[in-house]
Design a protein around this motif. Structure first.
Motif, PDB file in Angstrom:
ATOM      1  N   ASN A  94       0.805  -1.215   0.000  1.00  0.00           N
ATOM      2  CA  ASN A  94       0.000   0.000   0.000  1.00  0.00           C
ATOM      3  C   ASN A  94       0.840   1.268   0.000  1.00  0.00           C
ATOM      4  O   ASN A  94       0.451   2.259  -0.615  1.00  0.00           O
ATOM      5  CB  ASN A  94      -0.993  -0.063   1.150  1.00  0.00           C
ATOM      6  CG  ASN A  94      -2.042  -1.110   0.824  1.00  0.00           C
ATOM      7  OD1 ASN A  94      -2.858  -0.932  -0.066  1.00  0.00           O
ATOM      8  ND2 ASN A  94      -1.950  -2.255   1.478  1.00  0.00           N
ATOM      9  N   MET A 139      -5.123   7.421   2.876  1.00  0.00           N
ATOM     10  CA  MET A 139      -4.767   6.334   3.793  1.00  0.00           C
ATOM     11  C   MET A 139      -5.176   6.641   5.215  1.00  0.00           C
ATOM     12  O   MET A 139      -5.110   7.792   5.639  1.00  0.00           O
ATOM     13  CB  MET A 139      -3.255   6.126   3.779  1.00  0.00           C
ATOM     14  CG  MET A 139      -2.816   5.036   2.838  1.00  0.00           C
ATOM     15  SD  MET A 139      -1.053   4.738   2.958  1.00  0.00           S
ATOM     16  CE  MET A 139      -1.047   3.079   3.565  1.00  0.00           C
ATOM     17  N   ILE A 193      -7.330   3.551   1.715  1.00  0.00           N
ATOM     18  CA  ILE A 193      -6.499   2.433   2.162  1.00  0.00           C
ATOM     19  C   ILE A 193      -6.469   2.474   3.681  1.00  0.00           C
ATOM     20  O   ILE A 193      -6.007   3.458   4.269  1.00  0.00           O
ATOM     21  CB  ILE A 193      -5.066   2.534   1.584  1.00  0.00           C
ATOM     22  CG1 ILE A 193      -5.124   2.513   0.052  1.00  0.00           C
ATOM     23  CG2 ILE A 193      -4.209   1.395   2.099  1.00  0.00           C
ATOM     24  CD1 ILE A 193      -3.777   2.712  -0.618  1.00  0.00           C
ATOM     25  N   ASP A 198      -4.937   0.816   6.821  1.00  0.00           N
ATOM     26  CA  ASP A 198      -3.856  -0.094   7.212  1.00  0.00           C
ATOM     27  C   ASP A 198      -3.994  -0.445   8.692  1.00  0.00           C
ATOM     28  O   ASP A 198      -3.668   0.377   9.545  1.00  0.00           O
ATOM     29  CB  ASP A 198      -2.510   0.581   6.930  1.00  0.00           C
ATOM     30  CG  ASP A 198      -1.349  -0.393   7.064  1.00  0.00           C
ATOM     31  OD1 ASP A 198      -1.548  -1.501   7.583  1.00  0.00           O
ATOM     32  OD2 ASP A 198      -0.232  -0.047   6.646  1.00  0.00           O
ATOM     33  N   ILE A 212      -9.293  -0.582   0.463  1.00  0.00           N
ATOM     34  CA  ILE A 212      -8.331  -1.685   0.651  1.00  0.00           C
ATOM     35  C   ILE A 212      -8.106  -1.787   2.150  1.00  0.00           C
ATOM     36  O   ILE A 212      -7.634  -0.833   2.782  1.00  0.00           O
ATOM     37  CB  ILE A 212      -6.994  -1.424  -0.073  1.00  0.00           C
ATOM     38  CG1 ILE A 212      -7.223  -1.307  -1.579  1.00  0.00           C
ATOM     39  CG2 ILE A 212      -6.001  -2.546   0.219  1.00  0.00           C
ATOM     40  CD1 ILE A 212      -5.959  -0.992  -2.382  1.00  0.00           C
TER      41      ILE A 212
END
Ligand code: SF4
Length: 338
Positions: free
Chosen positions: A59, A103, A186, A188, A218
């Motif tokens: 990523n 993100m 994204i 994480d 994601i």
């Protein structure tokens, strides 16, 4: 003149044969080694694996945030809305990073500046990407905080990060990430630093916002249990490679790779508790420096065969978008058995 309409793409993102290596004194660390996957608009994709499997490097590569040196994207393509991100000059990349692709990290405290009010940080983020006044950016920030469920957003926006709980800080981060109408979020390990009850709320929030704003997500996690209720598709990573890729339901019903099977068995389940012991995959993930060309999972695999110790397995298409890299499913398995 015809007004331009946004193009539609079957896949919002296509990662093709991505290789991200770190050139260290000890050798070449192949953190990501030839992975490919795609993400449709509005889809939530899970990337799962143990620490060090390459999921976060994947990523960071998509965001082109790999520290160089020692890191380097040595091969592959990352196609976002028809454009290869890896071929873009830095000034064009800025329009994508943080704007179209955002993100959310594990610990919001490391992403927020503790010395600045939330208002200052959100307004700045929005104005970097959008040509609007401070007043408009403030109104947009408050709207986003309301959307992520911050109570009394008109007042709380002038607080500092330490005046929020961990869960609320993560909500602020999600609001910031989506404030520029990102097309891909994204996340994480977005809930690892949070209490279990708050984890569920944050995951639910991401899911709700993704549907409402049609944002693709994601989700990076070490926990296959998290993926179950969130993602349509899953990629399982091991030692820098995707070892299994499938629709989430299929992966749970019929895990093909012995590693995936082990991950599923490791998910705690109330209905399966017998003697109170949790299943764990024996052994440790391999050191990814100068890995030999064999199946990197073989020292931990209870189905290991001779061929696994000598050659990396081919990727086998099991149908219905289910792929696995394992000699158990390869055409020439009989050679291995001989
Ligand atoms: Fe196990 Fe061999 Fe499959 Fe690797 S290739 S997961 S060692 S059976």
């Amino acid at each position: 003149m015809n007004k331009k309409t946004p193009k539609s793409y079957e896949n919002m993102l296509e990662v093709k044969n991505l290789k991200t290596y770190f050139l260290t004194d000890a050798g070449i660390v192949k953190a990501v080694d030839g992975i490919s996957f795609s993400l449709r608009q509005g889809e939530t994709l899970g990337i799962v694996g143990e620490s060090g499997c390459g999921k976060s490097v994947t990523n960071l590569s998509i965001m082109r945030l790999i520290p160089s040196p020692p890191g380097k994207i040595v091969d592959g393509q990352i196609i976002f809305e028809g454009t290869d991100i890896l071929a873009l000059p830095e000034n064009e990349l800025r329009n994508i990073r943080g704007n179209k692709i955002s993100m959310v990290f594990q610990d919001p405290m490391t992403s927020l500046n503790p010395f600045l009010r939330i208002s200052t940080q959100m307004i700045e983020t929005i104005r970097i990407h959008q040509d609007i006044s401070k007043k408009e950016a403030l109104a947009k920030s408050i709207e986003m905080l309301k959307l992520v469920g911050i109570p009394a957003a008109e007042e709380r926006i002038f607080n500092y990060p330490h005046q929020f709980s961990g869960g609320m800080r993560q909500r602020v981060m999600i609001a910031m990430a989506l404030s520029c109408e990102a097309k891909i979020l994204i996340a994480d390990e977005p809930t690892t630093a949070l209490d279990v009850t708050i984890q569920a709320q944050i995951l639910e929030l991401i899911q709700k916002l993704s549907k409402k704003l049609n944002t693709s997500v994601i989700l990076i996690t070490h926990d296959l249990g998290v993926v179950a209720g969130m993602c349509e598709n899953v990629c399982v990573m091991y030692a820098g490679k995707i070892v299994e890729k499938a629709k989430t339901d299929d992966l749970y019903k019929q895990p093909a790779h012995p590693y995936t099977f082990g991950l599923i068995q490791s998910v705690p389940r109330l209905d399966k508790a017998k003697d109170g012991k949790l299943f764990s995959i024996e052994g440790q993930p391999p050191n990814v420096i100068d890995l030999p060309p064999c199946c990197p999972f073989h020292p931990r695999c209870h189905k290991v065969m001779d061929i696994c110790r000598n050659q990396y397995p081919p990727t086998v298409d099991l149908g219905n978008s289910h792929e696995v890299s394992c000699w158990l499913y390869a055409e020439h398995k009989e050679l291995a058995d001989a």
